[in-house]
Design a protein around this motif. Structure first.
Motif, PDB file in Angstrom:
ATOM      1  N   PRO A 207      57.580  80.697 -96.529  1.00 36.54           N
ATOM      2  CA  PRO A 207      56.675  79.848 -95.740  1.00 36.54           C
ATOM      3  C   PRO A 207      57.115  79.749 -94.285  1.00 36.54           C
TER       4      PRO A 207
ATOM      5  N   ALA B 271      56.175  80.672 -90.078  1.00 35.74           N
ATOM      6  CA  ALA B 271      55.104  80.979 -89.138  1.00 35.74           C
ATOM      7  C   ALA B 271      55.226  82.432 -88.701  1.00 35.74           C
ATOM      8  N   ARG B 272      54.085  83.030 -88.373  1.00 36.74           N
ATOM      9  CA  ARG B 272      54.098  84.428 -87.959  1.00 36.74           C
ATOM     10  C   ARG B 272      53.360  84.602 -86.637  1.00 36.74           C
TER      11      ARG B 272
ATOM     12  N   GLY C 121      49.967  78.605 -86.151  1.00 39.22           N
ATOM     13  CA  GLY C 121      50.539  78.372 -87.471  1.00 39.22           C
ATOM     14  C   GLY C 121      51.593  77.290 -87.522  1.00 39.22           C
ATOM     15  N   GLN C 122      52.261  77.009 -86.409  1.00 40.35           N
ATOM     16  CA  GLN C 122      53.295  75.981 -86.410  1.00 40.35           C
ATOM     17  C   GLN C 122      52.753  74.606 -86.041  1.00 40.35           C
TER      18      GLN C 122
ATOM     19  N   ARG D 157      51.038  74.788 -92.471  1.00 38.14           N
ATOM     20  CA  ARG D 157      50.177  75.970 -92.580  1.00 38.14           C
ATOM     21  C   ARG D 157      50.913  77.140 -93.241  1.00 38.14           C
ATOM     22  N   PRO D 158      52.181  77.434 -92.867  1.00 38.97           N
ATOM     23  CA  PRO D 158      52.852  78.559 -93.530  1.00 38.97           C
ATOM     24  C   PRO D 158      52.960  78.396 -95.044  1.00 38.97           C
TER      25      PRO D 158
ATOM     26  N   GLU E 229      49.457  79.052 -96.576  1.00 39.60           N
ATOM     27  CA  GLU E 229      49.126  80.475 -96.524  1.00 39.60           C
ATOM     28  C   GLU E 229      49.951  81.282 -97.520  1.00 39.60           C
ATOM     29  N   ARG E 230      51.232  80.968 -97.630  1.00 39.41           N
ATOM     30  CA  ARG E 230      52.081  81.692 -98.583  1.00 39.41           C
ATOM     31  C   ARG E 230      51.550  81.557-100.005  1.00 39.41           C
TER      32      ARG E 230
END
Length: 449
Positions: free
Chosen positions: A56, A58-59, A65-66, A127-128, A131-132
């Motif tokens: 998890p 951020a990308r 995303g953060q 968010r991470p 999404e994961r």
């Protein structure tokens, strides 16, 4: 159109299967679409330019995303339909169950809204993590493959560009082609589809924008495990500053400072408390002053404008191509609508396929998705036009709606029925028109005292 008026997802509605689909972008919108396409395509390939690790984190390809994200009721219910047991996944991974009726303190028009009359559970996480978990669930389908480090470069099409037939992408310095019967653009605000349409003889969609010059700054602080307090203090004209704090995994609060129209929040944690002190209520500052930071940096994210591409107004569009999510419309993130709108769009895509198959799929989908986008757009942009500095496409009736909502929310400080009705609209559970039901209007307009 909201959760109340969108038929629930039913995988059994699609029984005929065949062909290959490609989804560009492994963000939330792309993953939701991949889930529903797995019901009708032999293979679904999701490509993304980032390295997608099972952690998890951020990308780079998701710069927001953060920042704080929320799963509204519309998104929560839909994800549970897509992935039974998804709520358990969130909790077992450290996510937090929050009662929106009592744990969430929403400040507007000079005070907090009253607690709602009944418990309304929602999930709070970063968010991470969301999404994961979605990526894991989508990857569990044998017909779905997710490829990372694939940079999309172009569409493949037939000679007269009437049909998109796949994608061109670059991986490890080598350009490759991937044929497909359907290509879905889920690349967000950086979508190249409007430019591609113009280059190939199509009229690109009209673009509407509402410029707000929003800036976000986010950090994390320690949180006692049983403390689920959530504070939402959005900017409200003439006050250009806002802030929020929400419990997330890892016994943390995610704390965000934000400002619109040039009121820039700090980029150093040491300055967070001073910024929070300027908010009209002291709760966020107290959290900052009494709980140490657990993040090394403050993450900043600029959001210049709400933006909507009017794909539903087009009368000509190439076969084999579709656009979803932020590539159609993106909204002021203060209102946390993005993930839930994307989930509802995926349901509508599923219904479009189930109703009339793949013929004229894009235009039929855009028409179906329009009312969902209308609701999110009206809520976000209508609020943003409370500031005289906001420029751009102003929805019709914004001023009248704004005055009515102002009176409603002031009454909702002490009226749990009004607070609940307003919250259900914010959560995209009920449409804004529900606030004009006779029993609600009477409570709003009746004399006080």
């Amino acid at each position: 159109m909201t959760l109340a008026s969108v038929s629930r997802y039913d995988s059994n509605r699609l029984s005929k299967r065949g062909g290959n689909a490609v989804v560009i972008g492994a963000g939330m919108a792309g993953l939701f679409v991949a889930r529903v396409l797995a019901d009708t395509f032999d293979s679904v390939t999701v490509i993304d330019r980032d390295s997608l690790v099972d952690e998890p984190i951020a990308r780079r390809g998701v710069p927001q995303g953060q920042q704080p994200h929320a799963l509204l009721e519309a998104g929560k219910v839909t994800l549970e339909d897509f992935f039974p047991g998804f709520g358990d996944d969130i909790v077992s991974s450290g996510g937090v169950v929050v009662d929106f009726a009592s744990d969430v303190n929403f400040y507007t028009e000079g005070d907090f809204l009253a607690d709602g009359p009944t418990r309304k559970e929602t999930f709070s996480a970063t968010r991470p993590l969301f999404e994961r978990l979605v990526r894991r669930r989508v990857s569990d389908f044998d017909r779905v493959s997710i490829r990372s480090n694939c940079q999309f470069t172009d569409y493949l099409s037939n000679a007269d560009a009437t049909t998109v037939e796949g994608v061109v992408f670059r991986k490890d310095g080598e350009e490759k082609e991937l044929p497909a019967d359907l290509v879905v653009d889920a690349t967000g605000r950086t979508s190249r589809t409007p430019a591609w349409l113009a280059e190939h003889g199509y009229t690109p969609p009209e673009v509407e924008e509402a410029h707000i010059d929003l800036a976000y700054s986010t950090a994390f602080i320690e949180r006692p495990p049983d403390d689920l307090r959530t504070f939402l203090v959005p900017p409200s004209a003439p006050r250009t500053r806002g802030g929020m704090a929400a419990p997330v995994e890892g016994d943390r609060w995610i704390v965000n400072m934000n400002g619109v129209h040039g009121d820039t929040p700090p980029t150093e944690f040491a300055d967070f408390s001073a910024f929070a002190e300027s908010l009209p209520t002291p709760e966020v500052k107290r959290l900052l002053d009494t709980h140490p930071p657990v993040s090394e940096t403050v993450e900043r994210y600029p959001f210049p404008s709400n933006r909507r591409h009017r794909y539903e107004a087009l009368d000509r569009f190439p076969d084999g191509l579709l656009v979803v999510g932020d590539a159609i419309a993106s909204y002021n993130p203060v209102y946390a609508q993005g993930m839930s709108v994307a989930a509802l769009e995926a349901v509508l895509l599923h219904q479009t396929l189930a109703t009339d198959g793949r013929e004229d799929l894009a235009l039929r989908f855009f028409e179906r998705a329009g009312p969902v986008i209308d609701v999110a757009w009206m809520l976000a942009v209508g609020s943003d036009f409370g500031f005289p500095q906001t420029t751009g496409s102003k929805p019709r009736g914004t001023a009248v709606m704004g005055r009515y909502l102002s009176r409603l929310t002031r009454k909702a400080h002490a009226d749990s029925t009004l607070s609940d009705a307003f919250s259900r609209v914010l959560m995209m559970e009920d449409p804004p028109t529900s606030l004009f039901r006779p029993r609600i209007v009477w409570r709003v307009l009746k004399p006080t005292g």
